[in-house]
Design an enzyme around this catalytic site. Structure first.
Site, PDB file in Angstrom:
ATOM      1  N   ARG A 158       0.860  -1.177   0.000  1.00 55.54           N
ATOM      2  CA  ARG A 158       0.000   0.000   0.000  1.00 55.54           C
ATOM      3  C   ARG A 158       0.902   1.234   0.000  1.00 55.54           C
ATOM      4  NH1 ARG A 158      -3.568  -2.717  -1.519  1.00 55.54           N
ATOM      5  NH2 ARG A 158      -5.557  -3.172  -0.522  1.00 55.54           N
ATOM      6  N   GLU A 180      -3.056   7.831  -3.924  1.00 58.45           N
ATOM      7  CA  GLU A 180      -3.611   7.262  -5.139  1.00 58.45           C
ATOM      8  C   GLU A 180      -4.919   7.939  -5.529  1.00 58.45           C
ATOM      9  OE1 GLU A 180      -3.962   2.792  -5.814  1.00 58.45           O
ATOM     10  OE2 GLU A 180      -2.026   3.054  -4.840  1.00 58.45           O
ATOM     11  N   HIS A 223      -1.268   0.458  -9.821  1.00 58.30           N
ATOM     12  CA  HIS A 223      -1.906  -0.519  -8.923  1.00 58.30           C
ATOM     13  C   HIS A 223      -2.480  -1.720  -9.706  1.00 58.30           C
ATOM     14  CE1 HIS A 223      -3.918  -0.754  -4.693  1.00 58.30           C
ATOM     15  NE2 HIS A 223      -3.657  -1.966  -5.152  1.00 58.30           N
TER      16      HIS A 223
HETATM   17  N1  LIG Z   1      -0.636  -3.886  -5.066  1.00 59.96           N
HETATM   18  C1  LIG Z   1      -1.625  -4.751  -5.093  1.00 59.96           C
HETATM   19  O1  LIG Z   1      -2.389  -4.843  -6.038  1.00 59.96           O
HETATM   20  C2  LIG Z   1      -1.815  -5.672  -3.937  1.00 59.96           C
HETATM   21  C3  LIG Z   1      -2.323  -6.954  -4.182  1.00 59.96           C
HETATM   22  C4  LIG Z   1      -2.510  -7.799  -3.097  1.00 59.96           C
HETATM   23  C5  LIG Z   1      -2.186  -7.370  -1.820  1.00 59.96           C
HETATM   24  N2  LIG Z   1      -1.695  -6.126  -1.628  1.00 59.96           N
HETATM   25  C6  LIG Z   1      -1.313  -5.693  -0.270  1.00 59.96           C
HETATM   26  O2  LIG Z   1      -0.426  -6.661   0.260  1.00 59.96           O
HETATM   27  C7  LIG Z   1      -0.755  -6.898   1.615  1.00 59.96           C
HETATM   28  C8  LIG Z   1      -0.278  -8.263   2.034  1.00 59.96           C
HETATM   29  O3  LIG Z   1      -1.083  -9.276   1.466  1.00 59.96           O
HETATM   30  P1  LIG Z   1      -0.896 -10.816   1.916  1.00 59.96           P
HETATM   31  O4  LIG Z   1      -1.943 -11.605   1.266  1.00 59.96           O
HETATM   32  O5  LIG Z   1       0.521 -11.228   1.758  1.00 59.96           O
HETATM   33  O6  LIG Z   1      -1.223 -10.669   3.477  1.00 59.96           O
HETATM   34  P2  LIG Z   1      -0.619 -11.493   4.688  1.00 59.96           P
HETATM   35  O7  LIG Z   1      -1.500 -11.170   5.846  1.00 59.96           O
HETATM   36  O8  LIG Z   1      -0.430 -12.915   4.307  1.00 59.96           O
HETATM   37  O9  LIG Z   1       0.837 -10.847   4.908  1.00 59.96           O
HETATM   38  C9  LIG Z   1       1.053  -9.638   5.535  1.00 59.96           C
HETATM   39  C10 LIG Z   1       2.269  -9.793   6.436  1.00 59.96           C
HETATM   40  O10 LIG Z   1       2.603  -8.517   6.982  1.00 59.96           O
HETATM   41  C11 LIG Z   1       3.116  -8.772   8.275  1.00 59.96           C
HETATM   42  N3  LIG Z   1       3.160  -7.559   9.072  1.00 59.96           N
HETATM   43  C12 LIG Z   1       2.144  -6.942   9.719  1.00 59.96           C
HETATM   44  N4  LIG Z   1       2.617  -5.853  10.369  1.00 59.96           N
HETATM   45  C13 LIG Z   1       3.946  -5.781  10.094  1.00 59.96           C
HETATM   46  C14 LIG Z   1       4.980  -4.893  10.488  1.00 59.96           C
HETATM   47  N5  LIG Z   1       4.748  -3.859  11.290  1.00 59.96           N
HETATM   48  N6  LIG Z   1       6.219  -5.124  10.029  1.00 59.96           N
HETATM   49  C15 LIG Z   1       6.473  -6.184   9.223  1.00 59.96           C
HETATM   50  N7  LIG Z   1       5.540  -7.064   8.835  1.00 59.96           N
HETATM   51  C16 LIG Z   1       4.295  -6.864   9.266  1.00 59.96           C
HETATM   52  C17 LIG Z   1       2.173  -9.835   8.828  1.00 59.96           C
HETATM   53  O11 LIG Z   1       2.709 -10.480   9.963  1.00 59.96           O
HETATM   54  C18 LIG Z   1       2.017 -10.737   7.634  1.00 59.96           C
HETATM   55  O12 LIG Z   1       2.961 -11.787   7.615  1.00 59.96           O
HETATM   56  C19 LIG Z   1      -2.270  -6.695   1.659  1.00 59.96           C
HETATM   57  O13 LIG Z   1      -2.713  -6.339   2.947  1.00 59.96           O
HETATM   58  C20 LIG Z   1      -2.505  -5.587   0.662  1.00 59.96           C
HETATM   59  O14 LIG Z   1      -2.504  -4.340   1.297  1.00 59.96           O
HETATM   60  C21 LIG Z   1      -1.506  -5.272  -2.660  1.00 59.96           C
HETATM   61  O1  LIG Z   2      -5.359  -5.641  -1.592  1.00 61.71           O
HETATM   62  C1  LIG Z   2      -5.549  -6.019  -2.748  1.00 61.71           C
HETATM   63  O2  LIG Z   2      -6.145  -7.070  -3.010  1.00 61.71           O
HETATM   64  C2  LIG Z   2      -5.002  -5.233  -3.900  1.00 61.71           C
HETATM   65  O3  LIG Z   2      -4.510  -4.015  -3.595  1.00 61.71           O
HETATM   66  C3  LIG Z   2      -5.803  -5.277  -5.144  1.00 61.71           C
HETATM   67  O4  LIG Z   2      -5.668  -6.544  -5.638  1.00 61.71           O
END
Ligand SMILES: NC(=O)c1ccc[n+]([C@@H]2O[C@H](COP(=O)([O-])OP(=O)(O)OC[C@H]3O[C@@H](n4cnc5c(N)ncnc54)[C@H](O)[C@@H]3O)[C@@H](O)[C@H]2O)c1
Ligand SMILES: O=C(O)[C@H](O)CO
Length: 396
Positions: free
Chosen positions: A278, A307, A325
């Site tokens: 994010r 954004e 994104h």
């Molecule tokens: N750019 C995109 O299109 C896109 C797509 C998918 C997900 N995302 C983002 O990616 C994030 C992660 O997704 P995921 O499925 O891997 O989630 P997830 O919950 O499996 O992984 C997130 C990780 O972050 C860790 N975390 C939390 N606080 C932290 C901190 N202070 N320092 C270090 N690590 C910390 C958690 O322990 C966890 O392991 C989502 O929350 C979303 O915001 C973005």
């Molecule tokens: O959190 C998410 O899933 C992304 O930002 C969009 O796929």
């Protein structure tokens, strides 16, 4: 007064009214909702003609109206007390983001109003990690700069100093947030480029550690240099040691501006920083200054602090690769996200339990079989006291 929004309707006679605030890819999600007896209403965004990609709270209130059982919303929307109270008043009790991240949702407000909050984990893990890998390569090998150069007709013949970048093999990749996506990205960079790993997360990822150890053993057995891993105790340790740092944590109070001026200064001068988590995880104004002062430092960004806008100056910097994104934007993933979001709402409306393992939502994604009778992933299931369960073979 919000202007009257045009809507598309499926199964007009459906018993339960479900609204989707944006069009979603594919048609399976519509079929699943209508099969569950829902009337589906969709606000058809026409990006070019109406220039309306982000709905306001007022717009969404008007879509909810006086009778609404559930809503599929988007990460661009501010889901707080006002909307959840409006949904409750309209008789609704189910909401799902079409995203795994839900930092745009006030989950406590949803819980207070008795509304479940769904998200879409797992289906976007590999797709998002692949885009982070693409940004890493584009930044390391200056792909976008070189592409611009070619198109501008500036290429006059091969020279040894043209667009020299970084070799990844044998370097150290740093992952901040080694959850589903962070771990998938780490595996890609380790297996694909034989990088060593340093990671920082609040929790230990034994699975990832074991994976890297096993891969290192495999390389050794082939008389190749083994890869290594290290779990850092601070984010600073990762920033100081890694040649590439990729950010994959959730966005919350602990990760807001996790990468700031002081921490950027700890990074190697020629390091690469990637963000597909994010935007606010990075202090983007500080990043712009850092990029200006360190031309060999490069970034790959999929997400931005304000954004859809970039902080002033970022658009002019050749050492930044920027994309809008799109990290989860593969056909399979986006259709799967729509399916999971629809099922989070449909199954809640039908009174089905919450799936027992939100890290394994594959049974919901197989187009050739009927999905389990369960909500794939509800983040406030505990707070709402929802039943956990799910039978893999029955019809919705
Ligand atoms: N750019 C995109 O299109 C896109 C797509 C998918 C997900 N995302 C983002 O990616 C994030 C992660 O997704 P995921 O499925 O891997 O989630 P997830 O919950 O499996 O992984 C997130 C990780 O972050 C860790 N975390 C939390 N606080 C932290 C901190 N202070 N320092 C270090 N690590 C910390 C958690 O322990 C966890 O392991 C989502 O929350 C979303 O915001 C973005
Ligand atoms: O959190 C998410 O899933 C992304 O930002 C969009 O796929």
């Amino acid at each position: 007064m919000a202007k009257q929004l045009r809507v598309q309707v499926w199964n007009p006679a459906g018993k339960h009214r479900v609204v989707s605030t944006k069009p979603m890819p594919g048609t399976r999600w519509i079929g699943l909702l209508t099969a569950a007896g829902c009337r589906v209403e969709l606000f058809p965004v026409q990006v070019c003609t109406e220039n309306k990609t982000i709905l306001s709270v007022e717009d969404i209130r008007s879509l909810i109206g006086t009778q609404c059982d559930g809503v599929i919303g988007q990460l661009t929307e501010d889901w707080g007390e006002e909307l959840f109270a409006a949904l409750r008043k309209a008789g609704g009790h189910a909401f799902s983001n079409m995203a795994v991240g839900y930092n745009n949702v006030d989950v406590d407000a949803a819980t207070r109003n008795g509304i479940s909050v769904g998200n879409t984990p797992g289906v976007l893990t590999e797709t998002t990690a692949e885009l982070a890998a693409a940004l890493t390569l584009a930044a390391a090998r200056r792909v976008v700069e070189a592409d611009d150069f070619m198109r501008a007709g500036k290429y006059e013949g091969w020279i040894p100093t043209l667009f020299v970048g970084n070799l990844l093999k044998g370097q150290t990749v740093g992952v901040v947030g080694a959850g589903r996506i962070g771990a998938a990205y780490a595996r890609m960079m380790i297996e694909g480029f034989k990088m060593n790993l340093i990671y920082y997360d609040l929790y230990q990822s034994t699975r990832l550690e074991n994976y890297v150890t096993a891969y290192g053993e495999f390389l050794k057995s082939r008389r190749e240099v083994p890869v290594t891993w290290k779990r850092a105790t601070t984010v600073e340790e990762v920033l100081g040691e890694a040649d590439v740092v990729s950010l994959h944590p959730v966005l919350d109070k602990t990760t807001y501006h996790l990468i700031n001026k002081e921490r950027l200064a700890l990074m190697k001068k020629e390091a690469i920083l990637v963000n597909a988590s994010r935007g606010p995880v990075i202090d983007e104004a500080a990043l712009v200054e850092h990029l200006k002062e360190n031309p060999m430092f490069r970034v790959g960004l999929d997400v931005f602090e304000d954004e859809p806008h970039m902080k002033p100056g970022l658009e002019k910097l050749p050492n930044a690769v920027v994309v809008p994104h799109i990290a989860s934007a593969s056909k399979w993933t986006r259709e799967g996200m729509a399916t999971l979001a629809a099922l989070n709402v449909a199954a809640k409306i039908k009174g089905y339990p919450v799936w027992h393992d939100s890290n394994n939502v594959e049974p919901f994604l197989d187009e050739n079989s009927t999905p389990p009778l369960a909500c794939p992933s509800i983040v406030n299931s505990k707070a709402l006291g929802l039943r956990i369960g799910g039978k893999p073979e029955s019809k919705l």
